[in-house]
Design a protein around this motif. Sequence first.
Motif, PDB file in Angstrom:
ATOM      1  N   SER A 207       0.833  -1.209   0.000  1.00 51.84           N
ATOM      2  CA  SER A 207       0.000   0.000   0.000  1.00 51.84           C
ATOM      3  C   SER A 207       0.861   1.251   0.000  1.00 51.84           C
ATOM      4  N   TYR A 208       0.371   2.262  -0.710  1.00 53.42           N
ATOM      5  CA  TYR A 208       1.031   3.572  -0.775  1.00 53.42           C
ATOM      6  C   TYR A 208       0.194   4.535   0.057  1.00 53.42           C
ATOM      7  N   PHE A 209       0.703   4.946   1.205  1.00 46.83           N
ATOM      8  CA  PHE A 209      -0.077   5.803   2.104  1.00 46.83           C
ATOM      9  C   PHE A 209       0.235   7.281   1.880  1.00 46.83           C
ATOM     10  N   ASN A 210      -0.817   8.065   1.869  1.00 47.99           N
ATOM     11  CA  ASN A 210      -0.674   9.517   1.903  1.00 47.99           C
ATOM     12  C   ASN A 210      -1.752   9.981   2.882  1.00 47.99           C
ATOM     13  N   LEU A 211      -1.341  10.212   4.126  1.00 47.46           N
ATOM     14  CA  LEU A 211      -2.323  10.447   5.191  1.00 47.46           C
ATOM     15  C   LEU A 211      -3.075  11.759   5.049  1.00 47.46           C
ATOM     16  N   ALA A 212      -2.562  12.675   4.226  1.00 46.09           N
ATOM     17  CA  ALA A 212      -3.296  13.927   3.994  1.00 46.09           C
ATOM     18  C   ALA A 212      -4.586  13.634   3.230  1.00 46.09           C
ATOM     19  N   GLY A 213      -4.605  12.519   2.504  1.00 42.17           N
ATOM     20  CA  GLY A 213      -5.801  12.122   1.755  1.00 42.17           C
ATOM     21  C   GLY A 213      -5.718  12.563   0.314  1.00 42.17           C
ATOM     22  N   GLY A 214      -6.382  11.792  -0.551  1.00 44.24           N
ATOM     23  CA  GLY A 214      -6.306  12.035  -1.994  1.00 44.24           C
ATOM     24  C   GLY A 214      -6.749  13.422  -2.404  1.00 44.24           C
ATOM     25  N   SER A 215      -7.775  13.976  -1.731  1.00 46.83           N
ATOM     26  CA  SER A 215      -8.267  15.272  -2.187  1.00 46.83           C
ATOM     27  C   SER A 215      -7.392  16.433  -1.723  1.00 46.83           C
ATOM     28  N   ALA A 216      -6.409  16.163  -0.846  1.00 47.29           N
ATOM     29  CA  ALA A 216      -5.542  17.246  -0.370  1.00 47.29           C
ATOM     30  C   ALA A 216      -4.497  17.633  -1.414  1.00 47.29           C
ATOM     31  N   ASN A 217      -4.233  16.722  -2.377  1.00 50.15           N
ATOM     32  CA  ASN A 217      -3.286  17.050  -3.441  1.00 50.15           C
ATOM     33  C   ASN A 217      -1.896  17.402  -2.926  1.00 50.15           C
ATOM     34  N   LYS A 218      -1.390  16.609  -1.995  1.00 45.73           N
ATOM     35  CA  LYS A 218      -0.081  16.909  -1.406  1.00 45.73           C
ATOM     36  C   LYS A 218       0.847  15.722  -1.512  1.00 45.73           C
ATOM     37  N   ASP A 219       2.154  15.999  -1.512  1.00 46.08           N
ATOM     38  CA  ASP A 219       3.106  14.892  -1.402  1.00 46.08           C
ATOM     39  C   ASP A 219       3.304  14.574   0.096  1.00 46.08           C
ATOM     40  N   VAL A 220       4.208  13.642   0.410  1.00 48.08           N
ATOM     41  CA  VAL A 220       4.347  13.219   1.809  1.00 48.08           C
ATOM     42  C   VAL A 220       5.577  13.826   2.488  1.00 48.08           C
ATOM     43  N   MET A 221       6.202  14.803   1.843  1.00 47.76           N
ATOM     44  CA  MET A 221       7.460  15.318   2.393  1.00 47.76           C
ATOM     45  C   MET A 221       7.323  15.882   3.810  1.00 47.76           C
ATOM     46  N   ALA A 222       6.134  16.416   4.136  1.00 52.38           N
ATOM     47  CA  ALA A 222       5.957  16.992   5.477  1.00 52.38           C
ATOM     48  C   ALA A 222       5.353  15.996   6.462  1.00 52.38           C
ATOM     49  N   GLU A 223       5.056  14.762   6.002  1.00 57.23           N
ATOM     50  CA  GLU A 223       4.526  13.771   6.946  1.00 57.23           C
ATOM     51  C   GLU A 223       5.683  13.271   7.813  1.00 57.23           C
ATOM     52  N   LYS A 224       5.380  13.050   9.078  1.00 57.21           N
ATOM     53  CA  LYS A 224       6.435  12.648  10.016  1.00 57.21           C
ATOM     54  C   LYS A 224       6.425  11.140  10.199  1.00 57.21           C
ATOM     55  N   VAL A 225       7.589  10.551  10.050  1.00 65.47           N
ATOM     56  CA  VAL A 225       7.716   9.096  10.139  1.00 65.47           C
ATOM     57  C   VAL A 225       8.589   8.705  11.330  1.00 65.47           C
ATOM     58  N   THR A 226       8.152   7.673  12.032  1.00 68.77           N
ATOM     59  CA  THR A 226       8.979   7.030  13.053  1.00 68.77           C
ATOM     60  C   THR A 226       9.164   5.585  12.620  1.00 68.77           C
ATOM     61  N   LEU A 227      10.384   5.082  12.659  1.00 68.13           N
ATOM     62  CA  LEU A 227      10.636   3.672  12.355  1.00 68.13           C
ATOM     63  C   LEU A 227      11.356   3.058  13.549  1.00 68.13           C
ATOM     64  N   HIS A 228      10.763   1.991  14.096  1.00 75.99           N
ATOM     65  CA  HIS A 228      11.354   1.355  15.272  1.00 75.99           C
ATOM     66  C   HIS A 228      12.428   0.383  14.809  1.00 75.99           C
ATOM     67  N   ALA A 229      13.532   0.956  14.374  1.00 71.63           N
ATOM     68  CA  ALA A 229      14.610   0.142  13.808  1.00 71.63           C
ATOM     69  C   ALA A 229      15.935   0.858  14.019  1.00 71.63           C
ATOM     70  N   ALA A 230      16.856   0.170  14.656  1.00 70.87           N
ATOM     71  CA  ALA A 230      18.184   0.743  14.907  1.00 70.87           C
ATOM     72  C   ALA A 230      19.135   0.456  13.752  1.00 70.87           C
ATOM     73  N   ARG A 231      18.755  -0.464  12.871  1.00 69.92           N
ATOM     74  CA  ARG A 231      19.652  -0.829  11.761  1.00 69.92           C
ATOM     75  C   ARG A 231      18.862  -1.019  10.470  1.00 69.92           C
ATOM     76  N   PHE A 232      19.562  -0.872   9.361  1.00 69.40           N
ATOM     77  CA  PHE A 232      18.948  -1.149   8.064  1.00 69.40           C
ATOM     78  C   PHE A 232      19.952  -1.924   7.215  1.00 69.40           C
ATOM     79  N   THR A 233      19.485  -2.416   6.063  1.00 70.00           N
ATOM     80  CA  THR A 233      20.389  -3.202   5.214  1.00 70.00           C
ATOM     81  C   THR A 233      20.747  -2.376   3.966  1.00 70.00           C
TER      82      THR A 233
END
Length: 381
Positions: A207-233
Amino acid sequence: MDGSGRRARTALLAGIAMTLASPALAGTATRSPFGALADGSKVEAVTLTNGHGISAKVMTLGATLQSLIVPDRNGKADDIVLGQDSAAEYLARPNYFGASVGRYANRIAKGKFTLDGKTYTLETNDGPNHLHGGAKGFDKRLWKIDSVTGGAEPKVVLSYVSADGEAGYPGELRVTATYSLNDNNELRLEYRATTTKPTVLNLTNHSYFNLAGGSANKDVMAEKVTLHAARFTPVDATLIPTGERRAVAGTPFDFREAHMVGERIRDGRDQQIRYGRGYDHNYIVDGAPGTLRPAARIEDATSGRVMEMSVTAPGIQFYTGNFMDGTFFGKKNRVYRQGDAICLEPGVFPDSPNHADFPSARLDPGKTYSNVMVYRFSTDR
Ligand code: GLA
């Protein structure tokens, strides 16, 4: 106790009794046609709703989450996932919007892996690599509706049987995708599978989430993300993991505390950002794989929508829609551009069959594969 104290106590007890007696808000599960494919085969959808205005529509093509309507902080409902308006358009696009991806979500290097001494060759559909099960993966198959249940926790079970040898993978694989929605505003999705021969698999939802919603016509650059991960690959230039497990500390990949997606996405000093054209990386979710634990959170300040995601998988791919280039449109004729959405794809790590020390993607006959993801929705007030 004086008169007013007694009255207060009686009112309190009555309140508690009412709360206990009030039945759980009713949910619904409704089956409906969802058009047809070019070859005439019919596509169906099942819409799950709860009593809080959330509605999830799942279609049989790709067991795809086609729309997800969630109220904002003022109760205004909007669709928060990208996708297409018709089933036929999903077949034409390589984006995997909302789809159930298999047999192996993400990449297998050079389309080759060895299992019990035998080398298997898969189609290479992403430069030199195999991606998302090949050109006709599970996202492009018609799944069957096994059951639809209404009530307190509306639910739909879809299934697909992948023939022995399909797309080059060994074993007949029987797969189910179960979507359910509860009164606590949680959408739960579980993939299960069994096989007739030892095989490898990695089923996820794209799924591709855009929490502002489709009618808001916005990208996700200002959405705040938390990832519970200390490492990545970290990956090579073709997005295959190098085998390293790198600490996120001190890099643009550190989302252990909430950051806006756009804050560091253009930090060109980090080669991983350049390889991914932004974020397109597998995070190693903290805690024990196999147990449902928090993996990610997204908050959108404009709408107040919050999504928290818990997973059982060892990893989660964080992808910011970097391959969407504005040359096509999705639902409601909206052009989709780079950075218009956040994908969080839980699974084993990419290319696990070629990394002995990565969590195993192997499934043997007699065993049941399971991958559970729970999306919980709320608002900031
Ligand atoms: C995954 C991959 C991306 C891309 C998308 C589909 O998220 O990691 O590189 O292939 O799927 O476009």
